[in-house]
Design an enzyme around this catalytic site. Structure first.
Site, PDB file in Angstrom:
ATOM      1  N   LYS A  67       0.085  15.391 100.483  1.00 49.59           N
ATOM      2  CA  LYS A  67      -0.239  16.172 101.677  1.00 49.59           C
ATOM      3  C   LYS A  67      -0.581  17.623 101.326  1.00 49.59           C
ATOM      4  O   LYS A  67      -1.528  18.184 101.850  1.00 49.59           O
ATOM      5  CB  LYS A  67       0.947  16.186 102.663  1.00 49.59           C
ATOM      6  CG  LYS A  67       1.367  14.826 103.160  1.00 49.59           C
ATOM      7  CD  LYS A  67       2.433  14.930 104.241  1.00 49.59           C
ATOM      8  CE  LYS A  67       3.736  15.578 103.814  1.00 49.59           C
ATOM      9  NZ  LYS A  67       4.460  14.876 102.736  1.00 49.59           N
ATOM     10  N   ARG A 100       8.605  16.296 111.180  1.00 49.49           N
ATOM     11  CA  ARG A 100       9.307  15.396 110.275  1.00 49.49           C
ATOM     12  C   ARG A 100      10.322  14.541 111.013  1.00 49.49           C
ATOM     13  O   ARG A 100      10.971  13.705 110.402  1.00 49.49           O
ATOM     14  CB  ARG A 100      10.039  16.209 109.211  1.00 49.49           C
ATOM     15  CG  ARG A 100       9.334  16.185 107.849  1.00 49.49           C
ATOM     16  CD  ARG A 100      10.177  17.016 106.930  1.00 49.49           C
ATOM     17  NE  ARG A 100      10.024  16.747 105.544  1.00 49.49           N
ATOM     18  CZ  ARG A 100       9.270  17.456 104.710  1.00 49.49           C
ATOM     19  NH1 ARG A 100       8.494  18.405 105.169  1.00 49.49           N
ATOM     20  NH2 ARG A 100       9.271  17.186 103.422  1.00 49.49           N
ATOM     21  N   ARG A 158       5.883  16.265  88.967  1.00 50.18           N
ATOM     22  CA  ARG A 158       5.179  17.356  89.657  1.00 50.18           C
ATOM     23  C   ARG A 158       5.647  18.705  89.123  1.00 50.18           C
ATOM     24  O   ARG A 158       6.832  18.913  88.877  1.00 50.18           O
ATOM     25  CB  ARG A 158       5.466  17.268  91.150  1.00 50.18           C
ATOM     26  CG  ARG A 158       4.828  18.384  91.956  1.00 50.18           C
ATOM     27  CD  ARG A 158       4.699  18.033  93.411  1.00 50.18           C
ATOM     28  NE  ARG A 158       5.950  18.115  94.144  1.00 50.18           N
ATOM     29  CZ  ARG A 158       6.043  17.924  95.465  1.00 50.18           C
ATOM     30  NH1 ARG A 158       4.968  17.617  96.166  1.00 50.18           N
ATOM     31  NH2 ARG A 158       7.204  18.025  96.064  1.00 50.18           N
ATOM     32  N   ARG A 167      10.217  22.170  91.107  1.00 51.68           N
ATOM     33  CA  ARG A 167      10.960  22.574  92.300  1.00 51.68           C
ATOM     34  C   ARG A 167      12.373  22.034  92.236  1.00 51.68           C
ATOM     35  O   ARG A 167      12.583  20.929  91.761  1.00 51.68           O
ATOM     36  CB  ARG A 167      10.262  22.005  93.549  1.00 51.68           C
ATOM     37  CG  ARG A 167       9.257  22.940  94.157  1.00 51.68           C
ATOM     38  CD  ARG A 167       8.453  22.289  95.236  1.00 51.68           C
ATOM     39  NE  ARG A 167       9.225  21.509  96.202  1.00 51.68           N
ATOM     40  CZ  ARG A 167       8.689  20.910  97.272  1.00 51.68           C
ATOM     41  NH1 ARG A 167       7.387  21.012  97.491  1.00 51.68           N
ATOM     42  NH2 ARG A 167       9.427  20.214  98.095  1.00 51.68           N
ATOM     43  N   ARG A 223      15.545  12.479  99.263  1.00 50.00           N
ATOM     44  CA  ARG A 223      14.396  12.858 100.096  1.00 50.00           C
ATOM     45  C   ARG A 223      13.610  11.632 100.557  1.00 50.00           C
ATOM     46  O   ARG A 223      13.121  11.578 101.682  1.00 50.00           O
ATOM     47  CB  ARG A 223      13.483  13.829  99.329  1.00 50.00           C
ATOM     48  CG  ARG A 223      14.135  15.196  99.155  1.00 50.00           C
ATOM     49  CD  ARG A 223      13.387  16.055  98.166  1.00 50.00           C
ATOM     50  NE  ARG A 223      12.052  16.399  98.606  1.00 50.00           N
ATOM     51  CZ  ARG A 223      11.034  16.646  97.781  1.00 50.00           C
ATOM     52  NH1 ARG A 223      11.186  16.559  96.481  1.00 50.00           N
ATOM     53  NH2 ARG A 223       9.866  16.966  98.256  1.00 50.00           N
TER      54      ARG A 223
HETATM   55  P1  AMP Z   1       8.278  19.960 101.508  1.00 52.84           P
HETATM   56  O1  AMP Z   1       7.804  21.144 100.735  1.00 52.84           O
HETATM   57  O2  AMP Z   1       7.406  19.648 102.701  1.00 52.84           O
HETATM   58  O3  AMP Z   1       8.503  18.748 100.636  1.00 52.84           O
HETATM   59  O4  AMP Z   1       9.706  20.350 102.123  1.00 52.84           O
HETATM   60  C1  AMP Z   1      10.785  20.700 101.282  1.00 52.84           C
HETATM   61  C2  AMP Z   1      12.075  20.717 102.069  1.00 52.84           C
HETATM   62  O5  AMP Z   1      11.996  21.687 103.123  1.00 52.84           O
HETATM   63  C3  AMP Z   1      12.422  19.416 102.781  1.00 52.84           C
HETATM   64  O6  AMP Z   1      13.072  18.484 101.926  1.00 52.84           O
HETATM   65  C4  AMP Z   1      13.340  19.925 103.890  1.00 52.84           C
HETATM   66  O7  AMP Z   1      14.619  20.264 103.389  1.00 52.84           O
HETATM   67  C5  AMP Z   1      12.659  21.223 104.294  1.00 52.84           C
HETATM   68  N1  AMP Z   1      11.626  21.010 105.344  1.00 52.84           N
HETATM   69  C6  AMP Z   1      10.287  21.184 105.227  1.00 52.84           C
HETATM   70  N2  AMP Z   1       9.673  20.913 106.370  1.00 52.84           N
HETATM   71  C7  AMP Z   1      10.637  20.541 107.256  1.00 52.84           C
HETATM   72  C8  AMP Z   1      10.630  20.131 108.604  1.00 52.84           C
HETATM   73  N3  AMP Z   1       9.485  20.021 109.299  1.00 52.84           N
HETATM   74  N4  AMP Z   1      11.812  19.826 109.180  1.00 52.84           N
HETATM   75  C9  AMP Z   1      12.982  19.930 108.502  1.00 52.84           C
HETATM   76  N5  AMP Z   1      13.060  20.303 107.219  1.00 52.84           N
HETATM   77  C10 AMP Z   1      11.894  20.618 106.595  1.00 52.84           C
END
Ligand code: AMP
Length: 214
Positions: free
Chosen positions: A13, A86, A125, A158, A169
């Protein structure tokens, strides 16, 4: 145009959003990036989000919605959501917020990738600590190991791409985010692309689905 990208963590994404937002002149809204920025700046929100993110759990819906409304309240360009919504509660809150602004969601793009593929991708990654560009040490490495091709800053894994957090996750996605497929699939603007292809091919396919010439 407002677009939502859906898919497993590691489905591509972020990479797709970076391409599409340039091509379509949209605002790339990555809630993950915004939260990491808040954490780096040690804001109250960032501090509250830290333990959720480090453990691979979702940040509470209320915090995410407040953060988005504060950041995007006056934005008039099209929004390209990456990693949001999410949960079904976030999707409902987004619908209500858009309705109050007279806006709508024009497309929901689901990047379909097998679980085994995303597990492997997340483990390999690397993310640039400067510009955020995403690499994969197996399939898309930088020219010089550990260094970003674009800005020359070091690459890092990360915190939540560490093996023990990846499994959590993926489970969180299945439990809390996958129900969004049923929420959106019924609508006419639901689109599905094969996220197992190369990043360029995925971008081409999605632009085709959106009927935009690359
Ligand atoms: P991402 O970079 O999109 O993989 O997000 C990394 C982490 O940020 C996730 O595992 C969540 O802990 C938090 N996070 C990101 N977007 C959301 C969201 N829309 N709702 C809740 N937690 C989020």
């Amino acid at each position: 145009m407002n677009i939502i990208l859906l898919g497993y963590p590691g489905s591509g994404k972020g990479t797709l959003a970076k391409d599409l937002s340039k091509t379509l002149d949209m605002v790339h809204v990555s809630t993950g990036d915004i939260l990491r920025d808040e954490m780096a700046k040690k804001t109250p929100l960032g501090t509250e989000a830290t333990s959720y993110m480090a453990g691979g759990r979702l940040v509470p819906d209320r915090l995410v919605m407040d953060m988005l409304k504060a950041r995007l309240g006056t934005e008039s360009r099209g929004l390209l959501f990456d990693g949001f919504p999410r949960t079904v509660a976030q999707a409902e809150a987004l619908d209500a917020w858009f309705a109050s602004r007279g806006q709508e969601i024009d497309a929901v793009v689901f990047l379909n990738v097998a679980e085994s593929v995303v597990m492997a991708r997340l483990g390999s990654r690397r993310t640039c600590t400067g510009c955020g560009k995403i690499y994969n040490v197996v399939s898309n490495p930088p020219a010089k190991e550990g260094v970003c091709d674009v800005c020359g800053k070091p690459l890092a894994t990360r915190e939540d791409d560490k093996v023990e957090v990846i499994t959590r996750r993926i489970q969180v996605y299945k439990d809390q985010t996958e129900p969004l497929l049923a929420y959106y699939r019924a609508s006419a603007n639901f689109l599905e692309a094969d996220g197992g292809k190369t990043p360029d091919a995925v971008t081409r396919d999605v632009l085709g689905l959106l009927r935009v010439k690359p």
